[in-house]
Design a protein around this motif. Structure first.
Motif, short mmCIF file in Angstrom:
data_model
loop_
_atom_site.label_atom_id
_atom_site.label_comp_id
_atom_site.label_asym_id
_atom_site.label_seq_id
_atom_site.Cartn_x
_atom_site.Cartn_y
_atom_site.Cartn_z
N ASP A 119 0.85 -1.19 0.00
CA ASP A 119 0.00 0.00 0.00
C ASP A 119 0.89 1.24 0.00
O ASP A 119 1.52 1.57 1.01
N SER A 120 0.92 1.95 -1.12
CA SER A 120 1.83 3.09 -1.24
C SER A 120 1.48 4.22 -0.28
O SER A 120 2.31 5.06 0.03
N SER A 121 0.23 4.24 0.19
CA SER A 121 -0.17 5.31 1.12
C SER A 121 0.35 5.07 2.53
O SER A 121 0.43 6.01 3.33
N SER A 122 0.67 3.82 2.84
CA SER A 122 1.07 3.55 4.22
C SER A 122 2.47 2.95 4.36
O SER A 122 3.01 2.91 5.46
N VAL A 123 3.06 2.48 3.27
CA VAL A 123 4.41 1.89 3.37
C VAL A 123 5.43 2.98 3.05
O VAL A 123 5.51 3.43 1.91
N PRO A 124 6.19 3.44 4.06
CA PRO A 124 7.14 4.53 3.79
C PRO A 124 8.11 4.18 2.66
O PRO A 124 8.56 3.03 2.55
N HIS A 125 8.39 5.18 1.84
CA HIS A 125 9.19 4.92 0.65
C HIS A 125 10.53 4.27 0.96
O HIS A 125 10.93 3.29 0.32
N ASP A 126 11.22 4.80 1.96
CA ASP A 126 12.59 4.32 2.17
C ASP A 126 12.65 2.94 2.83
O ASP A 126 13.73 2.39 3.02
N THR A 127 11.48 2.37 3.18
CA THR A 127 11.49 1.01 3.75
C THR A 127 11.24 -0.06 2.68
O THR A 127 11.30 -1.25 2.98
#
Ligand SMILES: [Fe+2]
Length: 386
Positions: free
Chosen positions: A86-94
């Motif tokens: 889920d791109s809204s909740s998974v931080p980009h750098d993780t």
């Protein structure tokens, strides 16, 4: 479900065929990834391809299969799907560190989702489902463009060579635009739109003239060779701040050789193509070159006004406008709430569409948006009179 938006005119079989054809485009890119390309380098402007592929499949399942009539979201076929993709909740750098599905398992997930979406389109077709299928289609097309941007950024060989126009004049010809009321946004019943096009309204645009085509590589080289990157007066304050912080002294994919400037197009270096649009400039570089020419970037309304006039060529590249990306009056987010809303006022509006943009996204009313410092987009500019 009442989605309060235009109803798709596509039949189930047309949607099924479009979804399959777009997935083939994605697979062609996957097939060109280098051996270590599934994760690739950690970079704020990239996603790991293994994550992005999973996200595209997750998105289709989320909207076409899991959305319930009462607004609830059913479970995924995949345990922990939302925590992974889920791109809204998974931080980009993780995204590089997650326990992502390996490619074979991702294929199996994709096949199950495709089979279920196909069955649902054939068996339970409604206007709401047609809308959601088109949302997924456009979402996948935009990610495909992002993959092409990444291929250019990383110097990967793409699945096919691009055909670039090479007939732009060094000095653009210009169109006179009379003062006019220009219609922006879309109405209901005109096919799929994203929420940022809601709704139709008019704005008054003063008279100006506007280039008939994009600024070419040769015209941009004249700016670079004249010391444009060192010319403080050509740059806005934000542009100069970016220029000095980044240390940029030339376009990102250029190098100087004994015989002049060369451009890297994917994995190949070549001389400038004099009549080809200057792409991969950010908004600040575009503004500065326009100012050096005694001109400025057009507004989105001026640009859209010009598309209705013979002789105005567009579609060779995304085009930076002078406008911050902002909601139209009465904006309300659609069910995919994070498509536009999080990016208002921080991003810049672009129009047009470029060499890696699918024809289905090349509408004169389509609003694209990037952060103004992004140089990886297939984005250039044209100029208007001050
Ligand atoms: Fe996405």
């Amino acid at each position: 479900m009442n989605l309060h938006r235009p109803v798709s005119g596509s039949t189930p079989e047309q949607l099924i065929a479009s979804l399959m054809q777009v997935r083939e485009q994605l697979h062609a890119l996957v097939a060109c990834l280098p051996e270590d390309g599934w994760l690739g380098p950690r970079d704020p402007i990239l996603n790991p391809p293994l994550w992005e592929l999973g996200h595209i499949i997750w998105f289709q399942e989320r909207w076409c299969l899991r959305t319930q009539a009462d607004g609830r979201v059913a479970d995924s076929l995949l345990p922990d799907a939302d925590a992974l993709y889920d791109s809204s909740s998974v931080p980009h750098d993780t995204r590089w560190d997650l326990a992502l599905l390996p490619p074979a398992a991702l294929d199996a997930y994709a096949n199950r989702v495709t089979a279920a979406v196909t069955a649902r389109l054939r068996g339970a077709f409604t206007p709401a489902l047609a809308y959601l299928a088109e949302l997924c289609l456009y979402h996948e097309l935009m990610h495909i463009e992002a993959w092409w941007m990444a291929f250019q950024y990383l110097g990967y060989a793409p699945p096919a060579a691009l055909t670039l126009p090479d007939a732009l004049p060094l000095l653009a010809s210009r169109l006179a635009l009379a003062e006019a009321d220009v219609t922006l946004g879309s109405g209901t019943g005109e096919g799929f739109i994203f929420d940022n096009e809601k709704w139709r309204h008019t704005v008054r645009v003063p008279a100006c003239d506007i280039d008939t085509s994009l600024v070419s590589e040769a015209a941009f080289a004249a700016f670079v060779d004249a010391g444009g990157y060192q010319l403080r007066t050509a740059w806005s304050q934000a542009g100069w701040d970016w220029r000095t912080a980044s240390g940029a002294t030339q376009p990102v994919y250029w190098r100087k050789s004994d015989v002049g400037w060369q451009v890297r197009r994917f994995d190949q270096w070549s001389p400038l193509l004099a009549g080809t649009p200057m792409l991969h400039v950010n908004c600040f570089e575009a503004e500065a070159c326009a100012a050096w020419l005694g001109r400025r970037l057009p507004s989105a309304a001026e640009w859209q006004h010009a598309t209705g006039i013979d002789g105005f060529d567009w579609g060779a590249g995304w085009e930076w406008t002078r406008d911050a990306f902002a909601p139209y009056p009465g904006f309300e987010p659609d069910p995919y709430r994070d498509y536009s809303q999080p990016w208002f006022h921080t991003h810049q509006e672009l129009r047009g569409g470029g060499p890696v943009t699918d024809a289905r996204l090349k509408r004169c009313g389509f609003r694209n948006f990037y952060l103004p410092q992004r140089r990886d987009a297939f984005a250039g500019f044209r100029t208007a009179s001050t």
